[in-house]
Design an enzyme around this catalytic site. Structure first.
Site, PDB file in Angstrom:
ATOM      1  N   GLU A   1      51.243  42.470  47.170  1.00 15.91           N
ATOM      2  CA  GLU A   1      49.988  42.055  46.616  1.00 15.91           C
ATOM      3  C   GLU A   1      49.594  40.906  47.855  1.00 15.91           C
ATOM      4  O   GLU A   1      48.585  41.036  48.129  1.00 15.91           O
ATOM      5  CB  GLU A   1      50.242  41.152  45.343  1.00 15.91           C
ATOM      6  CG  GLU A   1      50.710  42.109  44.230  1.00 15.91           C
ATOM      7  CD  GLU A   1      49.649  42.594  43.230  1.00 15.91           C
ATOM      8  OE1 GLU A   1      48.476  42.521  43.770  1.00 15.91           O
ATOM      9  OE2 GLU A   1      50.174  43.221  42.384  1.00 15.91           O
TER      10      GLU A   1
ATOM     11  N   SER B   1      44.326  40.786  38.290  1.00 13.79           N
ATOM     12  CA  SER B   1      44.526  39.582  39.058  1.00 13.79           C
ATOM     13  C   SER B   1      44.197  38.429  38.065  1.00 13.79           C
ATOM     14  O   SER B   1      44.923  38.229  37.051  1.00 13.79           O
ATOM     15  CB  SER B   1      43.723  39.182  40.425  1.00 13.79           C
ATOM     16  OG  SER B   1      44.059  38.450  41.195  1.00 13.79           O
TER      17      SER B   1
ATOM     18  N   HIS C   1      47.150  43.709  47.433  1.00 15.29           N
ATOM     19  CA  HIS C   1      46.166  43.506  46.167  1.00 15.29           C
ATOM     20  C   HIS C   1      44.788  44.169  46.087  1.00 15.29           C
ATOM     21  O   HIS C   1      44.313  44.232  47.032  1.00 15.29           O
ATOM     22  CB  HIS C   1      45.969  41.907  46.141  1.00 15.29           C
ATOM     23  CG  HIS C   1      45.665  41.002  45.330  1.00 15.29           C
ATOM     24  ND1 HIS C   1      46.375  41.064  44.036  1.00 15.29           N
ATOM     25  CD2 HIS C   1      44.596  40.231  44.999  1.00 15.29           C
ATOM     26  CE1 HIS C   1      45.707  40.511  42.976  1.00 15.29           C
ATOM     27  NE2 HIS C   1      44.624  39.860  43.393  1.00 15.29           N
TER      28      HIS C   1
END
Length: 514
Positions: free
Chosen positions: A341, A216, A433
């Protein structure tokens, strides 16, 4: 046990196997602790111990006169520094929206590293183990290197020294201040990596075989460093997991900093900001970055206002531009994303979107009208799952998967490997995610796993993901074909895992027409 500061290789090797291993760093001696490396149920891979050295300061605490300053290397200390517990974290209480367990630890000395090594003795030049340096995510405002998922025990089991680093977050790390150094969080990354170069051989690692990795915002950090001229000597290879690049425009960074100072009632200077308590600044930045109704498109289009900014100093141009110019082209790169995600963000929107025509929805989410038909056809399986899933896929593609293809294109013929993480969580029913992080670390037995992955996530898949990461860190090749035109081969992590031509084909309708 005496707290002696030995210097010979033989004495260091002997000390490494004491009940509490000790290692001499440039600044002083640190004492760690032993831990088990082999996760229950992960197969007969040999029961190995490794040593953890936690909370080692690489810089002075960023407080007082050093608040909002560039990081200053840690001064030497006398005696032995206990490194058996995590140091203070820049994250203060609120872990953001991540499903990764990332604890906050109070204290002022927030610039520290954690080293996990299977071989806590000095390695001769060229004979050390490969090194993984992991940068945590959290949107550049949250996250913690103290996660139990990041301890690297199974990288240690497989012969890789693992380091996690901390850095200043939010406005402290990335906010524009008139007379302060820019990109203070980026400067923290650089100093932490310098610490690795200077010290990792003492922990059994090879400073010439450092791979940086992150997820991320941490994946964005990896790509930022890959495209930064001043970072090139600090690592050999890069692994970006769901990388979220910031590349904040200078005018936007300054405008945000001035507006936040005005809201706080202070001058946009170090002196002005220093009159505010840390808690007040965190409160102000949280209010300024809250996503109200309809704000998702702004984030997708412009990114977050706090993150690495193009400053003409460390970042002289955007990361894709730097990569196109050849920066980092000599370094192997693995990158990819999960299939969905951002779909969690739309989980409760199904009823609201039920009556919205698909093409209207695409338009509201920023998909050009000319791409509607091709995109719907390329994502027919997602369309069949409902409007919320479609909206989540569009946001995922625009925020994460289009940038993956942009980086691949910018790299040209540089050695690049592409993957997709497609295995659907047993809890959410899609690859959300953070889902791939415990597979990367091979820690499916870790805490807080079921809310992310559901019951009994497949260990065989973790073996594949983690094994490829080990191969890449050790030798610069994850074990499948490089991405290259016209074949566009990439790995699709699923059950079963497969290699596929153009695994991001469903994203291509969103790319500009050449």
């Amino acid at each position: 046990m005496e707290n002696t500061q030995t210097s010979s290789t033989g004495e260091e090797a002997a000390a490494a196997w004491l009940p509490h291993p000790e290692v001499r760093t440039v600044a002083g001696v640190v004492r760690g602790r032993w831990k088990d490396t082999t996760a229950p149920g992960s197969g007969p891979r040999g029961a190995l111990r490794s040593a953890a050295f936690l909370g080692i300061p690489f810089a002075e605490a960023p407080v007082g006169e050093l608040r909002f300053a560039a990081p200053v290397p840690k001064a030497p200390w006398e005696g032995v520094l206990d490194a058996d517990g995590f140091g203070a974290t820049a994250q203060r209480g609120d872990p953001g929206v991540t499903l990764i367990p990332e604890p906050s630890i109070p204290g002022e000395s927030t610039l520290n590293v954690n080293v996990h090594t299977p071989s806590p003795e000095r390695a001769p030049d060229g004979e050390g183990l490969p090194v993984l340096v992991y940068i945590h995510g959290g949107g550049y405002f949250a996250g913690s290197p103290a996660s139990p998922w990041y301890d690297g025990r199974n990288f240690n089991r497989d012969g890789v020294v693992t380091v996690t680093i901390s850095y200043r977050l939010g406005f402290d790390g990335f906010g524009w201040i008139e007379d302060a150094p820019s990109n203070r969080g980026v400067r923290d990354w650089l100093l932490a990596l310098e610490w690795v170069q200077q010290n990792i051989a003492a922990f059994g690692g090879d400073p010439a075989r450092v791979t940086i990795a992150g997820q991320s915002a941490g994946g964005g950090a990896v790509l930022t460093l890959l495209g930064m001229e001043r970072a090139q000597h600090l690592f050999r290879a890069a692994y970006a997991i769901s990388g979220a690049l910031a590349d904040v425009a200078p005018e936007r960074s300054e405008a945000f900093g001035r507006a936040l100072a005005a809201t706080a009632g202070v001058e946009p200077t170090r002196a002005g900001w220093s009159t505010l308590a840390e808690e007040r600044i965190v409160e102000l930045q949280k209010k300024a970055t809250e996503l109200g109704p309809g704000a998702l498109n702004e984030v997708v289009d412009r990114g977050l206002p706090l993150g690495p900014a193009i400053d003409g100093d460390l970042l002289v141009r955007s990361t894709p531009e730097s990569l196109r110019s050849g920066v980092g082209a000599d370094k192997p790169l693995v990158l990819g994303a999960t299939d969905d995600e951002f779909t969690m963000a739309m989980a409760d929107a199904g009823s609201k979107l039920a009556l919205v025509p698909k093409r209207v929805l695409l338009g509201k989410l920023g998909v050009p009208k000319s791409a509607h038909t091709a995109y719907l056809e390329a994502n027919a399986d997602v369309v069949a799952a409902g409007k919320a899933r479609l909206a989540g896929r569009v946001l995922t593609d625009r925020m994460f998967r289009v940038p993956v293809l942009d980086v691949v294109a910018a790299r040209g013929s540089a050695p690049t490997w592409l993957y997709r993480f497609a295995w659907p969580s047993g809890h959410f029913g899609f690859a959300e995610h953070c889902l791939d992080v415990p597979f990367f670390f091979d820690c499916l037995d870790g805490p807080a796993m079921e809310p992310l992955a559901g019951p009994n996530p497949p260990q065989a898949l973790a073996d594949e993901v983690h094994g490829a990461a080990v191969a890449f860190v050790a030798g610069g090749d994850p074990g499948w074909a490089r991405y290259a035109e016209p074949a566009r081969i990439g790995r699709v992590y699923d059950t079963p895992t497969r290699d596929a031509a153009d695994p991001y084909a469903s994203v291509r309708p969103l790319l500009p027409t050449p």
